[in-house]
Design an enzyme around this catalytic site. Structure first.
Site: not given
Length: 164
Positions: A80, A83-85, A88
């Site tokens: 998401t 979030g995750c993007v 990272t």
């Protein structure tokens, strides 16, 4: 994300997201949500990094693989965006990689959150680029640039030099 059957290793996800219990009550589709679908399935030389936290770097071997390959830049896609993007991207930036974020290759549950996250990451941590521009850049890279070094299960023989 792959966890034990009892979800003990889910850690913070269990504490923060109680919706995981809802998933257990859903009808079984026969599909594994962790399986990579055929159209983008990894090839024989592709590296798959499995993660349990938002960042692809946290608790994985990703940074060491990129070091081994001599990488100085990463192109990030995924879900998401907020979030995750984002996690990272921030970790890649913090590790001094040049970060490109492929705009149309990211998704978020909320269009507003997606747009704000892209804007913020572009301002601070990454170059947000259109997918067509990223792919056009890839076309300029010399053939074989992305080939992984061959591994071997045996060590190479040591050559001895003879003095003449």
């Amino acid at each position: 994300m792959l966890y034990r059957d009892d979800n003990w290793d889910a850690g913070s996800w269990r504490w923060k997201n109680r919706r995981q219990d809802e998933d257990m009550d859903r009808p079984k589709t026969g599909l594994d949500g962790n399986e990579i679908v055929a159209p983008i399935a990894p090839g024989p030389h592709d590296i798959v990094v499995r993660k349990k936290k938002p960042s692809g770097f946290f608790g994985t071997d990703l940074a060491s693989y990129l070091t081994l390959l001599g990488c100085d830049s990463v192109v990030i896609t995924g879900t998401t965006t907020s979030g995750c993007v984002r996690a990272t991207v921030v970790d890649a930036f913090s590790l001094n990689y040049r970060v490109v974020l492929a705009e149309e290759a990211c998704f978020d549950r909320s269009e507003a959150s997606h747009a704000v996250s892209l804007c913020d990451m572009h301002a601070k941590y990454a170059d947000v680029m259109k997918v067509d521009d990223v792919l056009s850049y890839f076309d300029t890279i010399p053939e074989g640039q992305f080939e992984l070094p061959g591994g071997t299960s045996q060590s190479k023989p040591v050559r001895k030099l003879a003095a003449e």
